[in-house]
Scaffold this motif. Structure first.
Motif, PDB file in Angstrom:
ATOM      1  N   ASN A  96     -22.984  36.489  -8.569  1.00  0.00           N
ATOM      2  CA  ASN A  96     -21.820  35.904  -7.900  1.00  0.00           C
ATOM      3  C   ASN A  96     -20.682  35.542  -8.840  1.00  0.00           C
ATOM      4  O   ASN A  96     -19.705  34.940  -8.426  1.00  0.00           O
ATOM      5  CB  ASN A  96     -22.242  34.679  -7.099  1.00  0.00           C
ATOM      6  N   ILE A  97     -20.837  35.908 -10.118  1.00  0.00           N
ATOM      7  CA  ILE A  97     -19.731  35.678 -11.046  1.00  0.00           C
ATOM      8  C   ILE A  97     -18.780  36.862 -10.922  1.00  0.00           C
ATOM      9  O   ILE A  97     -19.209  38.023 -10.890  1.00  0.00           O
ATOM     10  CB  ILE A  97     -20.241  35.554 -12.501  1.00  0.00           C
ATOM     11  N   TYR A 155     -20.827  25.714 -11.155  1.00  0.00           N
ATOM     12  CA  TYR A 155     -20.393  27.082 -11.467  1.00  0.00           C
ATOM     13  C   TYR A 155     -19.018  27.360 -10.875  1.00  0.00           C
ATOM     14  O   TYR A 155     -18.165  27.961 -11.516  1.00  0.00           O
ATOM     15  CB  TYR A 155     -21.419  28.097 -10.933  1.00  0.00           C
ATOM     16  N   ARG A 156     -18.818  26.923  -9.618  1.00  0.00           N
ATOM     17  CA  ARG A 156     -17.532  27.158  -8.949  1.00  0.00           C
ATOM     18  C   ARG A 156     -16.393  26.547  -9.738  1.00  0.00           C
ATOM     19  O   ARG A 156     -15.388  27.180 -10.003  1.00  0.00           O
ATOM     20  CB  ARG A 156     -17.552  26.513  -7.563  1.00  0.00           C
ATOM     21  N   TYR A 196     -16.599  32.065  -8.771  1.00  0.00           N
ATOM     22  CA  TYR A 196     -17.997  32.091  -8.352  1.00  0.00           C
ATOM     23  C   TYR A 196     -18.017  32.232  -6.835  1.00  0.00           C
ATOM     24  O   TYR A 196     -17.461  31.399  -6.118  1.00  0.00           O
ATOM     25  CB  TYR A 196     -18.727  30.814  -8.782  1.00  0.00           C
TER      26      TYR A 196
END
Lengths: 355, 369
Positions: A212-213, A115-116, A131
């Motif tokens: 966390n987006i 995701y990061r 993220y």
């Protein structure tokens, strides 16, 4: 409230050309071209996705993915060779077991770093997504749910043995009629409890990911409840006997809606709207049946077409209903992230649904 | 200078402004308008610092990295490309690899796709067998026999075969009467199972199922069967298959990574290619059986009879009756019969019945029933 739509401009022809180059060059270079092909396909998907009149872009660099693939290839060759070189079933089982355990242990790391990386390379109007979640948080969630799951199942099985022993104290065997009934009941209990726990686990992971987006001062929040998800799955499977499987489509549709409709949009911490997915059930069924036949009759060659159809379908029915103040959105600062996690995710064919 | 309408983003905020753009040989000049339709600022982008997003279809998207590292962007109509080509034909960013790829006409893509598939089929059916044969030729026969024995014990254990030693010995004795010169210690195994089939493993282990043996009524048919199976051993077909499968699965995973599209394409092409090779091997073994019968002066009608027996078996008939021949591992039985009949016609020889073979065959038959 404004209703923002997504639009996909990609075409089957364009996509097919990319796939063709990918197949050809990947084979010609004995697989070395694969990272470049993967980035090209991601770039194509992003560059042809439009939100509020502006295209997205993917700024990942094949060279940064390449390093990850060298690790994957090395591991793959080791694993492959071990299957043919090592003799003796026990050693093969041990190697397989270690590989499986590593996979479970690495899962939270892979998920978060994927995701990061992916979000940090996703650009819209010059600003990148971020993220902000921590790898340690993801590990805590995983450990917590593995423990809850083990304890629950353990308690049921333990209770089963205690009860059956109480019925027949002289023997450790649990084969009396009553204990078989209790055995069946605990089996049903496990069958019912497992999907509930699994739904709760999935939703807690999803909440962690969505919340966390970040895009500048715009954040997201997830308000879906696991029991609702379980309800759809329960009736979907149960109904499939009566509806010849048609309720599976209903379940799948409901799951999609559950995922997107429950996503709230926040700006500066204040709720300003939500995502909305709206489509007709029969439209959904015919769409997926058509996809199935396209793949079947083309022997898989029309896969790029199905990919394009899928993106177009969801973009058509997805909207973001919110009053967003674009002028106040600035780049949210973040550290640089390596691509290893994302590469692992791709190589292991996990799809976390980033795109 | 022609003026074009565009959308401009400064890379600082998530906001787009209307803009009017024009190009000269050094710059793209952008007049940025505010909400009230007044010019807010005029921006100059030097051509050498501009990158084109090659993947965006239906629009020209240009990016410009600013001194502070932020990336400003511009979206405009594709007609601006013609303007750029006219005003400053040397700019590098207009025609990259992917821009050229996307502009290839559909017809050429169709031709390319078809030839790509043809290339794979060709590579699979010519280059791959040569590579496999070369590898196999480096495997010493001793090693092959060892591998075959290990493989055989694995198969018998896994499939729970009921092997009858007495009948197996009789069959091996029958085979020895054929006086085949061979570096392999050939052993024929009788398995008590109703399957109408037989198969050969590397190194000389041949398995015959009771279901097939029951159907045979002449010693020549058994000669044809054992000749065919030994053909697989002598030509090292099973060894080639083993090496081939190892190599193919390694290559497939290397080529396709985890991408479903690539691996589907490769598998489709691979399946057809591999099937063609298997059929070739069957034809080769049929030829081997025929030559054996010729050397032993036995009636070649035995081969035709064997095919007829196989054809009687419903399963075989059903499969080979409906499928086009390129999707079959064994050539259609009718086809094999035709080929063998032609051979009998062209390579005539005198034959007689072999008393010893007949007597062993009758013995096997009495115990098999």
């Amino acid at each position: 409230m404004e209703k923002y739509k997504l639009h996909f401009y990609g075409s089957f022809q364009g996509f097919f050309k990319l796939y063709l180059v990918k197949v050809f060059l990947t084979i010609l270079t004995l697989g070395l071209y694969y990272p470049w092909a993967r980035v090209a396909i991601l770039k194509y998907k992003y560059a042809n996705s439009e939100f509020d009149g502006t295209r997205f872009s993917f700024t990942g660099d094949p060279k940064e993915i390449f390093k990850g693939y060298i690790v994957i290839w090395a591991l793959g060759i080791c694993y492959f060779c071990s299957k043919y070189v090592i003799t003796g079933n026990q050693i093969i089982a041990i190697v397989g077991g270690i590989a499986g355990l590593l996979l479970v242990l690495l899962y939270p790391w892979m998920l978060v770093s994927s995701y990061r990386y992916r979000l940090s390379r996703t650009i819209w109007r010059g600003l990148s997504f971020v993220y902000t979640g921590l790898i340690s948080t993801m590990y805590k969630i995983l450990v917590k749910w593995v423990l809850i799951f083990l304890v629950t199942i353990g308690v049921i099985i333990g209770a089963f043995f205690v009860i059956s022993k109480a019925q027949n104290p002289s023997s450790l065997d649990a084969f009396s009629t009553l204990s078989s009934v209790i055995g069946i009941l605990s089996f049903i209990l496990i069958i019912l409890i497992y999907p509930i726990l699994y739904a709760v686990f999935q939703v807690s992971i999803y909440k962690e990911l969505v919340s966390n987006i970040r895009y500048g001062n715009v954040t997201f929040e997830y308000k879906g409840e696991a029991l609702e998800l379980f309800k759809y799955r329960f009736f979907g499977f149960l109904g499939s006997f009566l509806t010849f499987g048609l309720s599976i489509f209903w379940m799948y549709k409901k799951e999609q809606e559950f995922k997107l409709d429950n996503t709230l949009v926040l700006q500066n911490g204040e709720r300003i709207g939500k995502l909305e997915l709206y489509y007709n059930y029969w439209h959904f069924v015919s769409f997926h049946i058509a996809n199935f036949f396209i793949i079947l009759f083309s022997l898989g060659f029309a896969t790029p077409w199905v990919v394009v159809r899928n993106v177009k379908f969801y973009f058509k029915y997805l909207s973001i209903n919110a009053n967003i103040d674009f002028e106040s959105i600035e780049q949210y600062q973040q550290d640089g992230y390596a691509a290893y996690g994302d590469t692992f995710v791709d190589a292991l064919a996990f799809d976390f649904g980033v795109f | 200078m022609n003026v074009f309408v565009a959308k401009y983003n400064d890379g600082e905020h998530a906001r787009v402004f209307q803009a009017k753009i024009k190009a000269n040989f050094q710059h793209i000049i952008i007049d940025v308008y505010d909400n009230e339709d007044f010019i807010k600022e005029i921006v100059y982008w030097q051509h050498s610092d501009i990158q084109k997003d090659e993947f965006a279809e239906g629009v020209l998207k240009l990016n410009f990295t600013k001194l502070n590292g932020k990336v400003a962007s511009l979206e405009t109509d594709l007609t601006f490309v013609d303007e750029l080509k006219r005003v400053c034909p040397d700019v590098a960013y207009i025609g990259g690899f992917y821009t050229k790829l996307f502009s290839i006409p559909q017809k050429i893509i169709v031709v390319l796709t078809v030839s790509l598939i043809a290339f794979f089929v060709l590579a699979w059916s010519t280059i791959l067998p040569i590579a496999i044969n070369t590898i196999v030729s480096f495997v010493p026969i001793k090693k092959e026999i060892e591998m075959g024995d290990k493989y055989f014990s694995q198969i018998t254990e896994m499939s729970n075969f009921k092997i009858d030693t007495l009948k197996s010995n009789q069959l091996t004795l029958f085979y020895k009467e054929l006086h085949v010169k061979s570096p392999y210690p050939v052993k024929i195994w009788f398995v008590d199972n109703e399957v109408v089939n037989a198969f050969a493993l590397p190194g000389g282990n041949i398995v015959v199922f009771n279901g097939l043996l029951k159907k045979l009524n002449k010693s020549e048919q058994l000669v044809a069967l054992l000749g065919h199976e030994y053909g697989h051993v002598a030509k090292r077909h099973s060894m080639q298959q083993m090496i081939g499968q190892m190599g193919i699965s390694a290559l497939l995973s290397l080529f396709s990574g985890t991408d479903t599209f690539t691996s589907t394409v490769l598998k489709q092409v691979g399946n057809i290619g591999e099937l063609a090779q298997t059929r070739e091997k069957e034809a080769e073994s049929d030829e081997f059986a025929f030559q054996l019968m010729k050397e032993e002066h036995l009636n070649p009608q035995g081969i035709i009879d064997l095919f007829d027996k196989l054809n009687e078996d419903k399963e075989v008939k059903k499969v080979s009756g409906y499928m086009p021949s390129f999707l079959l591992t064994h050539p259609k039985i009718e086809e094999r019969v035709k080929v063998t009949k032609l051979k009998i016609k062209h390579e005539t020889y005198t034959f007689q019945s072999n008393v010893k073979l007949d007597s062993i065959f009758n013995e096997i038959k009495t115990i098999a029933e």
